[in-house]
Structure formats: C-alpha cells, structure tokens
Design a protein around this motif. Structure first.
Motif, PDB file in Angstrom:
ATOM      1  N   HIS A 178       0.852  -1.268  -0.025  1.00  0.00           N
ATOM      2  CA  HIS A 178      -0.162   0.063  -0.106  1.00  0.00           C
ATOM      3  C   HIS A 178       0.850   1.357  -0.060  1.00  0.00           C
ATOM      4  CE1 HIS A 178      -3.269   2.955   0.941  1.00  0.00           C
ATOM      5  NE2 HIS A 178      -4.192   1.491   0.828  1.00  0.00           N
ATOM      6  N   GLY A 179       0.551   2.248  -0.954  1.00  0.00           N
ATOM      7  CA  GLY A 179       1.241   3.409  -1.024  1.00  0.00           C
ATOM      8  C   GLY A 179       1.232   4.255   0.191  1.00  0.00           C
ATOM      9  N   SER A 180       0.409   3.960   1.412  1.00  0.00           N
ATOM     10  CA  SER A 180       0.367   4.747   2.441  1.00  0.00           C
ATOM     11  C   SER A 180       1.492   4.289   3.610  1.00  0.00           C
ATOM     12  CB  SER A 180      -1.033   4.842   3.312  1.00  0.00           C
ATOM     13  OG  SER A 180      -1.325   3.426   3.574  1.00  0.00           O
ATOM     14  N   SER A 181       1.818   2.803   3.191  1.00  0.00           N
ATOM     15  CA  SER A 181       2.852   2.364   4.146  1.00  0.00           C
ATOM     16  C   SER A 181       4.024   1.807   3.483  1.00  0.00           C
ATOM     17  CB  SER A 181       2.167   0.895   4.773  1.00  0.00           C
ATOM     18  OG  SER A 181       0.975   1.652   5.580  1.00  0.00           O
ATOM     19  N   PRO A 182       4.927   2.604   2.768  1.00  0.00           N
ATOM     20  CA  PRO A 182       5.990   2.162   2.142  1.00  0.00           C
ATOM     21  C   PRO A 182       6.906   1.319   2.799  1.00  0.00           C
ATOM     22  CG  PRO A 182       6.260   4.692   2.605  1.00  0.00           C
ATOM     23  CD  PRO A 182       4.829   4.253   2.942  1.00  0.00           C
ATOM     24  N   HIS A 183       6.946   1.583   4.124  1.00  0.00           N
ATOM     25  CA  HIS A 183       7.793   0.795   5.209  1.00  0.00           C
ATOM     26  C   HIS A 183       7.746  -0.660   5.180  1.00  0.00           C
ATOM     27  CE1 HIS A 183       4.784   1.666   7.681  1.00  0.00           C
ATOM     28  NE2 HIS A 183       5.013   0.907   8.544  1.00  0.00           N
ATOM     29  N   ASP A 233      10.058  -0.789  -2.341  1.00  0.00           N
ATOM     30  CA  ASP A 233       9.662  -0.088  -3.404  1.00  0.00           C
ATOM     31  C   ASP A 233      10.584   0.017  -4.296  1.00  0.00           C
ATOM     32  OD1 ASP A 233       8.718   1.792  -5.375  1.00  0.00           O
ATOM     33  OD2 ASP A 233       8.340   3.397  -3.616  1.00  0.00           O
ATOM     34  N   ASP A 247      -1.968   5.373  -8.263  1.00  0.00           N
ATOM     35  CA  ASP A 247      -1.155   6.102  -7.316  1.00  0.00           C
ATOM     36  C   ASP A 247      -0.757   5.765  -5.973  1.00  0.00           C
ATOM     37  OD1 ASP A 247      -3.946   6.613  -6.930  1.00  0.00           O
ATOM     38  OD2 ASP A 247      -3.126   8.264  -5.510  1.00  0.00           O
ATOM     39  N   ASN A 248      -1.757   4.700  -5.473  1.00  0.00           N
ATOM     40  CA  ASN A 248      -1.698   4.183  -3.953  1.00  0.00           C
ATOM     41  C   ASN A 248      -1.321   2.842  -3.784  1.00  0.00           C
ATOM     42  OD1 ASN A 248      -3.894   2.991  -5.093  1.00  0.00           O
ATOM     43  ND2 ASN A 248      -5.263   3.571  -3.099  1.00  0.00           N
TER      44      ASN A 248
END
Length: 395
Positions: A200-205, A209, A248-249
């Motif tokens: 998920h783009g909100s949680s790149p950690h 990536d 985008d996400n």
C-alpha cells in the motif's frame, strides 16, 4: 568529363524514383515494392544482379573494361515507423510509415551512380559492387547482406567501401562532411528490471519499493558516466523508457527501464557494460531489492579509414570546388550498420546536407522527425560523388 554534368542531365529520373519510393515506404528487412522499383531502375544496364535470400536486398556488380580490384557503394532502402506530417505532393501514402531518414534519396542516388558508371564502364580498371540494403533501421541489414556474400559478389573482397547519408538539419544544403576515425557511435541497449515487494502506498515501510530504487539508479547512471569516463572519449547513457506501477496508491512488485548506450571506443564499450551492471546491482542491494540487468549489443562504432576519408575529401573538392566539403570536428552520436561493412573493408562514410533552402539548418526538424524534409536538389550531386569515388578509386 566530370560526372556532375551527366548527373544533372538525369535529375528528373532521380527525382521521379525518389518520389515513388517516398510515397510507398517499407519497413525492416522485407521491402518487396522497393526492391521491384530498384530492379526496374537498373533494367537494361550491364550489371550482374542478385537478390537476397532472407531479405529484399539487391546486389549489382558492374564489370569494368579492364581488370582490377573491386569497390563497393552502399545505399540503404528502408523507412521508419513514423506517420508523416509534411504537406508534399509525394507524401507517404501509408500511415505509420515514412522515409524520415532520407533512405529514399540514398537509393535513388545509388541507382543514379549505377547509370553513370555503366555509361563509362570501359574506363574502369576493376569492378563496382552496388549494395542496395534493407533493414538499416535496427534490423542489421548490412550484417545479413554480408552473411549472404555481398562483399564477395565481384569475386574478390573490395579494396574500399563508401556510404553516404543525407541530413535534414545541421548542415546547409549541398555540404558534404566526413572525418577520419570514428564518425558514428556504437549503439547498445541496457535493460533493467528492479524486483521489490508490493504494498500500500500509505505504508512504504512495509514494502520494498522498486520505483524509488529505479529512480535512484537512473540518476546514479549519469553520475557514473561523468565520473568514470574521459570526456574526450565520450559515453552517453540515456534512459528512454521507465515503467512501473498501475495506481497512485499501489507500490508495485517491480519496475523496468531501458537505456540506449553510445560509445566510440572498444575499451569504453566493454567498461560501460560492466559499470552499468555494478551500479544497479549495488543500489538494489543497498535497498534490499534484487535486479535483473542485461546488455544488448547493437551496431558497432562506425570507423572511417584515415586514408579513405582523406580520399573522399579530396575527391569532393576536385568534383565540386572549394567550400563544398569540410572535415567534421567530432563524430555523431547516432549509429549506422554500415559499421559492419567498415569492420571488413577500409572505407568511409560521408554526410550530405539536404535541408531545404527555406529552412534554417540550425532549427529544421532532424532525421526521424515526422516533419523531416530533404531537398531533391542534392540527388545529382550525391549520385555524382558515388560514381566519382568508385571511378577515381579504381584509377
């Protein structure tokens, strides 16, 4: 009598052939209509003609009136996958296909040279091979023709080979230019797939990536070039394609990019291949990702023989007078499969300015543009130089 006067006398025929080729361009190695038009243009000449087995090539041999060596003249015939945007009475009739690199002029000029030399064959102390080649635009047509024996078509390997290329910009109309040594670059392809872990783009950690790492690689490749290679033996790496992700996400599992790699020396060509792989592998490891990297070898460096390049310059000066030929100060970053011929035969590749006089060569659309335009006025002079190079070299 110089060939220039005879070439001007056949100007209308050269223009007609060029326009006919331009209206029906063909791509790649298989050009049946183009081949048919070339054969028709050569009909009636005292030539030994063969056609290709695996491609639509035409090889024609003119036997001189006296024994001697052979000289090869080459003209490429294929077009580009471009939709023409010019307003011409002979505009391409085929959407997505255009003679945007001027090969229609090369073909017409070489056919003209065959007529000029045939009319004076008794003066030739040797033979001339006319190499009408498909598939220059990325299909290694010259390599295919060499494999089918074009270099031995006269019975002996040529002592010299000459190729010519028109340009729609950079040079004023009618100016010839060449240089000894490297004149066009090797062109190779570097392909990279960066393998990460999507999320998920909100949680790149929580992901790995590949887009971020890929962008870092693209930037690092430029730094590597400037910090590894001498600017006087230039290397160019240009990433022309980058693909990754669909929203985008969403962090995708992988990202891909491709680069063209241009070099002028064998040493740099070998070194850049190794350094490109090392850079992307190092960045991938630093981010905990993996990477697949491959290096596709393309056309080699086009290298003019020093004495043959000087011969071209002297011949052009004698034929057209001072001011029509110049030594280009530096090579061109484009590539050419005439390089395969020059790896086997000493020779030279020369450029001819064909920018219409109502356009500024500094700003005119360049070769491969859908608006590239080449002036018919250069056809007789191109044919005359082809013919004179062969005639003088055999003398």
């Amino acid at each position: 009598m110089a060939f220039t006067e005879s070439a001007q006398d056949m100007r209308d025929e050269l223009v007609q052939l060029r326009h006919s080729l331009h209206t029906t361009p063909e791509l790649g190695l298989h050009l049946p209509r183009t081949q048919e038009k070339v054969l028709a243009a050569l009909e009636g000449l005292p030539l030994e003609i063969t056609t290709g087995e695996t491609l639509s090539s035409v090889t024609a041999v003119l036997r001189g009136g006296r024994p001697g060596p052979a000289v090869l003249l080459r003209g490429d015939m294929d077009a580009l996958p471009v939709t023409e945007k010019n307003d011409l009475p002979y505009v391409s009739q085929l959407p997505g296909q255009m003679h945007a690199c001027g090969h229609d002029l090369h073909t017409a000029m070489l056919a003209g040279a065959a007529h000029l030399l045939s009319a004076r064959r008794e003066e030739l102390a040797g033979d001339v091979i006319f190499m009408f080649q498909p598939g220059e635009e990325g299909h290694e047509g010259a390599k295919h023709m060499i494999g089918e024996g074009v270099l031995d078509a006269a019975g002996a390997r040529p002592v010299a080979a000459y190729g010519m290329h028109v340009v729609s910009a950079m040079l004023p109309i009618g100016l010839f230019t060449s240089r000894p040594g490297p004149i066009m670059a090797a062109a190779d392809t570097f392909r990279v797939t960066v393998k990460g872990r999507g999320g998920h783009g909100s949680s790149p950690h929580r992901s790995l990536d590949p887009i971020q790492a890929g962008c870092e690689m693209v930037a690092a490749l430029q730094t590597m070039v400037t910090r590894t290679f001498d600017v006087f033996d230039p290397v160019v790496v240009t990433v022309g394609s980058f693909h990754g992700g669909s929203a985008d996400n969403v962090i995708p599992d992988d990202a891909r990019f491709e680069a063209t790699v241009r070099t002028f020396s064998k040493g740099n060509r070998t070194l850049v291949k190794r350094r490109l792989v090392e850079v992307v592998q190092g960045i991938a490891a630093a981010h905990g990702l993996s990477v697949d990297a491959s290096f596709g070898m393309g056309y080699p460096v086009t290298v003019n023989d020093e004495s043959e390049a000087d011969f071209v310059g002297r011949t052009a000066d004698e034929l057209f007078g001072p001011g029509r030929y110049m030594v280009t100060p530096q090579p061109v970053m484009g590539s050419e499969d005439f390089s395969y011929v020059l790896e086997n035969v000493p020779g030279a590749f020369v450029f001819l300015g064909a920018c219409p006089p109502d356009r500024d060569p500094a700003t005119a659309p360049y070769n491969h543009s859908p608006e590239a335009m080449f002036d018919d006025a250069v056809l007789p002079d191109g044919a005359a130089l082809y013919a004179t190079l062969a005639h003088a070299r055999l003398s």
